[in-house]
Motif scaffolding. Sequence first.
Motif, short mmCIF file in Angstrom:
data_model
loop_
_atom_site.label_atom_id
_atom_site.label_comp_id
_atom_site.label_asym_id
_atom_site.label_seq_id
_atom_site.Cartn_x
_atom_site.Cartn_y
_atom_site.Cartn_z
N PHE A 63 0.82 -1.21 0.00
CA PHE A 63 0.00 0.00 0.00
C PHE A 63 0.86 1.26 0.00
O PHE A 63 0.52 2.26 -0.65
CB PHE A 63 -0.93 0.01 1.21
CG PHE A 63 -1.96 -1.09 1.20
CD1 PHE A 63 -2.71 -1.36 0.06
CD2 PHE A 63 -2.17 -1.87 2.32
CE1 PHE A 63 -3.65 -2.37 0.05
CE2 PHE A 63 -3.11 -2.89 2.32
CZ PHE A 63 -3.86 -3.14 1.17
N ARG A 64 1.98 1.23 0.72
CA ARG A 64 2.85 2.41 0.77
C ARG A 64 3.44 2.71 -0.61
O ARG A 64 3.67 3.86 -0.96
CB ARG A 64 4.00 2.18 1.77
CG ARG A 64 3.56 1.99 3.21
CD ARG A 64 2.75 3.15 3.74
NE ARG A 64 2.46 2.99 5.17
CZ ARG A 64 1.54 3.68 5.82
NH1 ARG A 64 0.80 4.57 5.16
NH2 ARG A 64 1.34 3.48 7.10
N GLN A 113 1.14 4.99 -2.31
CA GLN A 113 1.00 6.33 -1.76
C GLN A 113 1.97 7.33 -2.39
O GLN A 113 1.85 8.53 -2.16
CB GLN A 113 1.21 6.30 -0.24
CG GLN A 113 0.06 5.63 0.50
CD GLN A 113 0.21 5.71 2.01
OE1 GLN A 113 1.32 5.87 2.54
NE2 GLN A 113 -0.89 5.59 2.73
N ASP A 114 2.90 6.84 -3.18
CA ASP A 114 3.83 7.73 -3.85
C ASP A 114 3.37 8.06 -5.27
O ASP A 114 4.10 8.69 -6.03
CB ASP A 114 5.23 7.09 -3.89
CG ASP A 114 6.32 8.10 -4.20
OD1 ASP A 114 6.22 9.25 -3.73
OD2 ASP A 114 7.28 7.74 -4.92
N VAL A 174 -8.02 3.03 -3.68
CA VAL A 174 -7.36 1.73 -3.59
C VAL A 174 -8.39 0.72 -3.08
O VAL A 174 -8.95 0.89 -1.99
CB VAL A 174 -6.15 1.76 -2.63
CG1 VAL A 174 -5.54 0.36 -2.52
CG2 VAL A 174 -5.11 2.75 -3.13
N ASN A 208 -5.59 -2.42 7.49
CA ASN A 208 -5.66 -1.55 6.32
C ASN A 208 -6.09 -0.14 6.70
O ASN A 208 -5.57 0.86 6.16
CB ASN A 208 -6.62 -2.13 5.28
CG ASN A 208 -6.02 -3.32 4.55
OD1 ASN A 208 -4.87 -3.69 4.78
ND2 ASN A 208 -6.80 -3.93 3.67
N THR A 242 -3.17 1.54 8.19
CA THR A 242 -2.18 1.89 7.16
C THR A 242 -2.56 3.17 6.46
O THR A 242 -1.73 4.08 6.28
CB THR A 242 -2.03 0.75 6.14
OG1 THR A 242 -1.55 -0.42 6.80
CG2 THR A 242 -1.06 1.15 5.04
N PHE A 243 -3.83 3.27 6.05
CA PHE A 243 -4.25 4.44 5.28
C PHE A 243 -4.62 5.64 6.16
O PHE A 243 -5.02 6.67 5.63
CB PHE A 243 -5.42 4.07 4.37
CG PHE A 243 -4.99 3.31 3.15
CD1 PHE A 243 -4.47 3.98 2.05
CD2 PHE A 243 -5.08 1.93 3.09
CE1 PHE A 243 -4.05 3.30 0.93
CE2 PHE A 243 -4.67 1.23 1.98
CZ PHE A 243 -4.15 1.91 0.89
N SER A 245 -2.43 7.19 7.68
CA SER A 245 -1.26 8.06 7.57
C SER A 245 -0.62 7.89 6.20
O SER A 245 -0.72 6.83 5.58
CB SER A 245 -0.23 7.75 8.67
OG SER A 245 0.27 6.42 8.51
N MET A 246 0.05 8.94 5.76
CA MET A 246 0.76 8.90 4.48
C MET A 246 2.25 8.68 4.78
O MET A 246 2.93 9.57 5.30
CB MET A 246 0.56 10.20 3.71
CG MET A 246 -0.86 10.40 3.21
SD MET A 246 -1.30 9.22 1.90
CE MET A 246 -0.24 9.78 0.58
N ARG A 247 2.72 7.50 4.47
CA ARG A 247 4.14 7.18 4.67
C ARG A 247 4.69 6.50 3.42
O ARG A 247 5.06 5.32 3.44
CB ARG A 247 4.31 6.27 5.89
CG ARG A 247 3.91 6.89 7.22
CD ARG A 247 4.07 5.87 8.34
NE ARG A 247 5.46 5.40 8.44
CZ ARG A 247 5.82 4.34 9.17
NH1 ARG A 247 4.90 3.65 9.84
NH2 ARG A 247 7.07 3.95 9.21
N PRO A 248 4.73 7.21 2.32
CA PRO A 248 5.23 6.60 1.08
C PRO A 248 6.66 6.12 1.23
O PRO A 248 7.40 6.59 2.11
CB PRO A 248 5.13 7.74 0.05
CG PRO A 248 5.11 8.99 0.85
CD PRO A 248 4.41 8.64 2.13
#
Length: 300
Positions: free
Chosen positions: A164-165, A168-169, A176, A189, A192-193, A195-198
């Motif tokens: 998933f990360r 995010q980029d 998704v 899940n 995970t979503f 926060s934004m941690r690409p």
Amino acid sequence: ESYYLATKYPGHQVKQSYDPAAIFEEQLKKCGVDYFDFYLLHNVYEGSLPTYLDERWGIIPYFLEQKRLGRIRHLGFSSHGHVEMLRDFLDAYGDKMEFCQIQLNYLDWTLQDAKAKYELLAERGIPVWVMEPVRGGRLARLSEEDAAVLHALRPDESPAAWGFRFLQDLPAVGMVLSGMSTMEQMRENIATFSSMRPLSEQDAKVQEQTEPERAGMTGKDNPFHYYPDFLTSSILELRRYENERHYKHDYQAPRRPRRERQGLHQGSQLHFVERQCRQAGHPRVASEPRTLRQGYHTHG
């Protein structure tokens, strides 16, 4: 209680005729609603594109009219086709589509040319909806060695979260879609979503090194590099299909027409491309057809 409702039109089915109005009215009735928030033209690909564009059925004009009437709030499509086909469809109706759903994950980024599809959609300003973000769970089940490498960099992230990360980029990704079998997976899940941690550049390099073995041969690693491009692409297409079967595991591999599937096992497709080379006068293939068959069976 608030929710969004989405469904799709099965224009990919092979039928004698197509009646989008009858399908649409039945869908509304079964769902007990007056409109759909999102409506997709299902699987626009090489085999279904002629049906979707056929003026006899008026499929796309009909759904554009339903959108005008407010019975469809957002109209888009999904696709498993090649990027060339995707471009043809966008040339015809891209300005009318509000989103496109494609198979996108860090394995298919190159394996199924998702990178080229993503970039084309981004170039056209069409938001990307992602299906198969962790390849039906395949990318969530890495080997112990590979999982340990990822864990060392991000101890609080699971292999699924790494998938998933990766997404995010990609700024053109607007949605998704992930299948979840348990409440625990759903909670993970959501976390995970939240926060934004690409992935960082280092993360991406490590992830690439831990990707499951992929097919695809280029340059000197390709035993067919001295053959014409159209022959090489045919061989690699067969290899890609076999690779799909490998990665699907207990999932059903993409189905091909019976004749094509039989040809895959009987070698008739291989013989076909050999004939094409001979007709084109390519000397290497004309004089060494057996080399090609041996090369495919050795490396395929």
